[in-house]
Design an enzyme around this catalytic site. Structure first.
Site, short mmCIF file in Angstrom:
data_model
loop_
_atom_site.label_atom_id
_atom_site.label_comp_id
_atom_site.label_asym_id
_atom_site.label_seq_id
_atom_site.Cartn_x
_atom_site.Cartn_y
_atom_site.Cartn_z
N ALA A 1 18.48 -60.85 14.31
CA ALA A 1 17.45 -61.62 15.01
C ALA A 1 18.09 -62.94 15.44
O ALA A 1 18.03 -63.95 14.74
CB ALA A 1 16.26 -61.87 14.10
N GLY B 1 15.48 -71.68 12.49
CA GLY B 1 15.79 -70.32 12.03
C GLY B 1 14.62 -69.38 12.23
O GLY B 1 13.67 -69.72 12.94
N ASN B 2 14.68 -68.21 11.64
CA ASN B 2 13.56 -67.27 11.70
C ASN B 2 13.49 -66.48 10.39
O ASN B 2 14.34 -66.63 9.52
CB ASN B 2 13.70 -66.34 12.92
CG ASN B 2 14.96 -65.50 12.86
OD1 ASN B 2 15.12 -64.65 12.00
ND2 ASN B 2 15.89 -65.76 13.77
N HIS B 3 12.46 -65.64 10.26
CA HIS B 3 12.18 -64.97 8.98
C HIS B 3 12.93 -63.66 8.76
O HIS B 3 12.61 -62.93 7.84
CB HIS B 3 10.68 -64.70 8.85
CG HIS B 3 9.87 -65.94 8.66
ND1 HIS B 3 10.01 -66.73 7.55
CD2 HIS B 3 8.94 -66.54 9.44
CE1 HIS B 3 9.18 -67.75 7.65
NE2 HIS B 3 8.52 -67.67 8.80
N SER B 4 13.92 -63.34 9.59
CA SER B 4 14.65 -62.09 9.40
C SER B 4 15.31 -62.08 8.01
O SER B 4 15.93 -63.06 7.60
CB SER B 4 15.71 -61.93 10.48
OG SER B 4 16.59 -60.88 10.14
#
Ligand code: C5P
Length: 219
Positions: A97, A29-32
């Site tokens: 994102a 995943g990512n930090h969006s």
């Protein structure tokens, strides 16, 4: 009516991160946070638009009578939801994102710790925005770009490649900009290659600037 210039218009907004499953308990995943996309969806709805908010995994919850929220998990889920709604909208804002890659296969059981190294093969996800930009008659299209170097050059190239009417460039060099923050600093790039730099503001204020710019183009 002056306050509701988007009454009768339909908009699609993608927001948040995507989660790409590795096995039943893990993902990439990512930090969006989804804050920028949520602020845009709320601003469009406050101006009278009917909004389809296609949202990746996010803790945010700010309901609005004119927002229909479609929750998705992965990039492929997001693409399927966009495909379902895109032909019925006048404006589409792609602020999600989206993960560029996903695991080639998803293990059906929790992967056990055994070897000292472990490789996961990744395959490219479809570029959802570029796909919409390549439609015969795309809606008014807004994309985002997050660049760390040669920002303007990369942003102009991205606008052309993805066929956006408006490209929102976020600077990663700025303290005030980026993931999981409440503020953002943007430069807007139009189809005619003109650009306008804005000072750092709250994401709610940035959303207003973006929607004001959309209105200038479509009204
Ligand atoms: O190519 P890049 O990821 O920098 O492009 C960012 C823009 O493209 C954003 O508007 C993002 O929402 C959109 N995008 C997308 N699908 C992808 C990757 C990016 O819609 N797979």
């Amino acid at each position: 009516a002056a306050k509701m210039p988007l009454r009768g218009k339909k908009c699609l907004v993608t927001a948040g991160p995507t989660h790409e499953a590795i096995d039943p308990v893990r993902f990439i995943g990512n930090h969006s946070s989804g804050k920028m996309g949520m602020a845009i969806a709320l601003d469009l709805a406050d101006r009278g638009a009917e909004v389809f908010l296609i949202m990746g995994p996010s803790a945010l919850n700010q309901p609005h009578d004119l927002i229909e929220r479609i929750d998705v998990v992965s990039a492929m889920d997001m693409k399927n939801a966009v495909d379902e709604y895109i032909t019925s909208v006048d404006i589409a804002v792609f602020s999600a994102a989206v993960a560029d890659y996903r695991p080639a296969t998803v293990s059906d059981h929790k992967i056990k710790k055994a070897t000292d190294t472990l490789s996961i093969e990744l395959v490219k996800n479809p570029d959802i925005l570029a796909g919409v930009g390549a439609m015969q008659k795309p809606p008014y299209l807004v994309g985002f770009a997050l660049e760390t170097n040669n920002e303007m050059e990369h942003a102009f190239a991205k606008a052309e490649k993805k066929n956006t009417d408006l490209l929102v460039l976020n600077s990663m060099r700025d303290e005030e900009a980026g993931f999981n923050k409440d503020t953002n600093k943007i430069t807007l790039i139009r189809r005619d290659k003109s650009s306008r730099e804005f000072p750092a503001k709250s994401k709610v204020e940035v959303a207003k600037d973006i929607v004001d710019e959309i209105l200038k183009d479509i009204m």
